[in-house]
Enzyme design. Sequence first.
Site, PDB file in Angstrom:
ATOM      1  N   LYS A 105      12.469  45.827   0.593  1.00  0.00           N
ATOM      2  CA  LYS A 105      11.875  46.428  -0.610  1.00  0.00           C
ATOM      3  C   LYS A 105      12.706  46.105  -1.857  1.00  0.00           C
ATOM      4  O   LYS A 105      12.337  46.501  -2.964  1.00  0.00           O
ATOM      5  CB  LYS A 105      11.814  47.956  -0.452  1.00  0.00           C
ATOM      6  CG  LYS A 105      10.878  48.439   0.639  1.00  0.00           C
ATOM      7  CD  LYS A 105      10.832  49.962   0.613  1.00  0.00           C
ATOM      8  CE  LYS A 105      10.194  50.589   1.827  1.00  0.00           C
ATOM      9  NZ  LYS A 105       8.861  50.169   2.154  1.00  0.00           N
ATOM     10  N   THR A 157      22.324  42.284   3.222  1.00  0.00           N
ATOM     11  CA  THR A 157      21.907  43.318   4.165  1.00  0.00           C
ATOM     12  C   THR A 157      22.153  42.838   5.595  1.00  0.00           C
ATOM     13  O   THR A 157      22.780  41.793   5.819  1.00  0.00           O
ATOM     14  CB  THR A 157      20.460  43.778   3.862  1.00  0.00           C
ATOM     15  OG1 THR A 157      20.159  44.901   4.678  1.00  0.00           O
ATOM     16  CG2 THR A 157      19.429  42.686   4.109  1.00  0.00           C
ATOM     17  N   LYS A 186      26.763  42.082   6.262  1.00  0.00           N
ATOM     18  CA  LYS A 186      27.660  42.835   5.371  1.00  0.00           C
ATOM     19  C   LYS A 186      29.145  42.612   5.706  1.00  0.00           C
ATOM     20  O   LYS A 186      29.979  42.589   4.809  1.00  0.00           O
ATOM     21  CB  LYS A 186      27.326  44.325   5.406  1.00  0.00           C
ATOM     22  CG  LYS A 186      25.984  44.649   4.747  1.00  0.00           C
ATOM     23  CD  LYS A 186      25.737  46.137   4.713  1.00  0.00           C
ATOM     24  CE  LYS A 186      24.344  46.434   4.161  1.00  0.00           C
ATOM     25  NZ  LYS A 186      24.090  47.856   4.017  1.00  0.00           N
ATOM     26  N   ASN A 228      27.782  44.921   0.171  1.00  0.00           N
ATOM     27  CA  ASN A 228      26.324  44.807   0.002  1.00  0.00           C
ATOM     28  C   ASN A 228      25.957  44.226  -1.356  1.00  0.00           C
ATOM     29  O   ASN A 228      24.774  44.013  -1.631  1.00  0.00           O
ATOM     30  CB  ASN A 228      25.623  46.161   0.199  1.00  0.00           C
ATOM     31  CG  ASN A 228      25.734  47.054  -1.022  1.00  0.00           C
ATOM     32  OD1 ASN A 228      26.695  46.951  -1.786  1.00  0.00           O
ATOM     33  ND2 ASN A 228      24.757  47.922  -1.228  1.00  0.00           N
ATOM     34  N   GLY A 242      27.896  60.226  13.400  1.00  0.00           N
ATOM     35  CA  GLY A 242      27.930  58.762  13.496  1.00  0.00           C
ATOM     36  C   GLY A 242      29.288  58.257  13.051  1.00  0.00           C
ATOM     37  O   GLY A 242      29.969  58.909  12.235  1.00  0.00           O
ATOM     38  N   ALA A 296      27.526  52.691   8.684  1.00  0.00           N
ATOM     39  CA  ALA A 296      26.877  53.564   7.695  1.00  0.00           C
ATOM     40  C   ALA A 296      27.761  54.780   7.387  1.00  0.00           C
ATOM     41  O   ALA A 296      27.920  55.169   6.227  1.00  0.00           O
ATOM     42  CB  ALA A 296      25.515  54.015   8.219  1.00  0.00           C
ATOM     43  N   ARG A 314      28.846  60.475  19.229  1.00  0.00           N
ATOM     44  CA  ARG A 314      28.600  60.470  20.675  1.00  0.00           C
ATOM     45  C   ARG A 314      29.862  60.001  21.409  1.00  0.00           C
ATOM     46  O   ARG A 314      30.285  60.613  22.370  1.00  0.00           O
ATOM     47  CB  ARG A 314      27.422  59.525  20.966  1.00  0.00           C
ATOM     48  CG  ARG A 314      27.114  59.339  22.412  1.00  0.00           C
ATOM     49  CD  ARG A 314      25.880  58.490  22.578  1.00  0.00           C
ATOM     50  NE  ARG A 314      26.023  57.147  21.995  1.00  0.00           N
ATOM     51  CZ  ARG A 314      25.076  56.232  22.002  1.00  0.00           C
ATOM     52  NH1 ARG A 314      23.894  56.510  22.537  1.00  0.00           N
ATOM     53  NH2 ARG A 314      25.274  55.041  21.461  1.00  0.00           N
TER      54      ARG A 314
HETATM   55  P1  ATR Z   1      25.483  51.285  11.556  1.00  0.00           P
HETATM   56  O1  ATR Z   1      26.147  50.092  10.948  1.00  0.00           O
HETATM   57  O2  ATR Z   1      24.033  51.454  11.205  1.00  0.00           O
HETATM   58  O3  ATR Z   1      26.270  52.535  11.371  1.00  0.00           O
HETATM   59  P2  ATR Z   1      26.539  50.950  14.212  1.00  0.00           P
HETATM   60  O4  ATR Z   1      27.829  50.489  13.654  1.00  0.00           O
HETATM   61  O5  ATR Z   1      25.962  50.220  15.402  1.00  0.00           O
HETATM   62  O6  ATR Z   1      25.388  50.947  13.135  1.00  0.00           O
HETATM   63  O7  ATR Z   1      26.696  52.507  14.585  1.00  0.00           O
HETATM   64  C1  ATR Z   1      25.660  53.217  15.135  1.00  0.00           C
HETATM   65  C2  ATR Z   1      26.050  54.699  15.205  1.00  0.00           C
HETATM   66  O8  ATR Z   1      24.921  55.418  15.729  1.00  0.00           O
HETATM   67  C3  ATR Z   1      27.212  55.002  16.140  1.00  0.00           C
HETATM   68  O9  ATR Z   1      27.898  56.123  15.640  1.00  0.00           O
HETATM   69  C4  ATR Z   1      26.480  55.352  17.442  1.00  0.00           C
HETATM   70  O10 ATR Z   1      27.229  56.172  18.324  1.00  0.00           O
HETATM   71  P3  ATR Z   1      28.285  55.510  19.384  1.00  0.00           P
HETATM   72  O11 ATR Z   1      29.493  55.147  18.577  1.00  0.00           O
HETATM   73  O12 ATR Z   1      28.535  56.567  20.367  1.00  0.00           O
HETATM   74  O13 ATR Z   1      27.587  54.295  19.944  1.00  0.00           O
HETATM   75  C5  ATR Z   1      25.309  56.124  16.909  1.00  0.00           C
HETATM   76  N1  ATR Z   1      24.180  56.167  17.837  1.00  0.00           N
HETATM   77  C6  ATR Z   1      23.290  55.184  18.091  1.00  0.00           C
HETATM   78  N2  ATR Z   1      22.377  55.588  19.012  1.00  0.00           N
HETATM   79  C7  ATR Z   1      22.701  56.871  19.331  1.00  0.00           C
HETATM   80  C8  ATR Z   1      22.144  57.843  20.216  1.00  0.00           C
HETATM   81  N3  ATR Z   1      21.060  57.576  20.965  1.00  0.00           N
HETATM   82  N4  ATR Z   1      22.739  59.066  20.284  1.00  0.00           N
HETATM   83  C9  ATR Z   1      23.822  59.344  19.543  1.00  0.00           C
HETATM   84  N5  ATR Z   1      24.403  58.469  18.682  1.00  0.00           N
HETATM   85  C10 ATR Z   1      23.852  57.247  18.582  1.00  0.00           C
END
Ligand code: ATR
Length: 280
Positions: free
Chosen positions: A19, A67, A71, A95, A134, A138, A159
């Site tokens: 977008k 994007t 990044k 970014n 998370g 992000a 998690r």
């Molecule tokens: P981004 O750059 O979008 O932050 P990323 O670096 O892959 O993507 O991080 C994804 C985040 O979403 C992580 O904190 C991940 O948790 P883990 O570190 O335990 O993997 C979290 N995440 C993704 N799927 C999840 C799920 N089903 N339940 C809980 N946390 C989730």
Amino acid sequence: MSNTAQHFVVIGNPIAHSKSPAIHHVFAAQTEQSICYARQYCPDHPESFIAVVEAFFNGGGIGANVTVPFKQVAYDLCQNTGALSDHARVAGAVNTLSKKDGKLYGDNTDGQGLVNDMQHQGWTLAGKTVAIIGAGGAARGAILPLIQAGIKSLTLANRTVHKAKDLVTALSAQSDEVADISIATCALDALTGHFDVIINATSIGLSGERLPLSDDLSCDHAYDMMYGRTLPFLEHFAEQGAATSDGYGMLIGQAALSFESWTGRTVDVTAARAELNKAT
Ligand code: ATR
């Protein structure tokens, strides 16, 4: 309006549905700038990305957004051959690219775009208790801008709890501003109590899956960085009576900061959002 259009681009893979061109053209119309903002597909190899960036700036381009999945590659490129803003350095990701004194300059406007969007909605951050769920890219990009907005405390729940701990250790070593506030970490299902603001920075959002949130967790404001469909995370807290927001305003907010840094013009994001809503 100037006759010579300034050229901008967003580089990603996939990129066809970005977008960003629509958003930046609304900003340009609002600030009476003549711009051309295009989508640039790039194969998922660092050398392809570097070639695309070089060709764009050698061809007279003014600014590029970066994007997924580039990044971190953009960060490495700026670290090796140019310069980085504090936000990009602490986020470990870029970014927004421009040329400064003939050198590539990388910034990261995602986290500040998030903070600005919350504040535009009237959410106070100064003195507030904030939890981020998370510990990926992000979450990392949001931490320094939230601290700079004056939050009282930050809790990082993930998690995989060791990733949250590792992130806090890494950021504290990189930034005195981060080291100066104590950041608590915990496993996602151990996140309990009341927070002024809870932010979902996981990538779960669009899968429709629900995060395993504790029944003892509540907040006044819930923000999901994702947007585009019903988000279970926001539904959960809306049922409790919290104010909620998806991440569409963050998308516009990060774009506004890029546009402002490239053109020196100030954007009215509320008016731009209204204009974009009319178009969809
Ligand atoms: P981004 O750059 O979008 O932050 P990323 O670096 O892959 O993507 O991080 C994804 C985040 O979403 C992580 O904190 C991940 O948790 P883990 O570190 O335990 O993997 C979290 N995440 C993704 N799927 C999840 C799920 N089903 N339940 C809980 N946390 C989730």
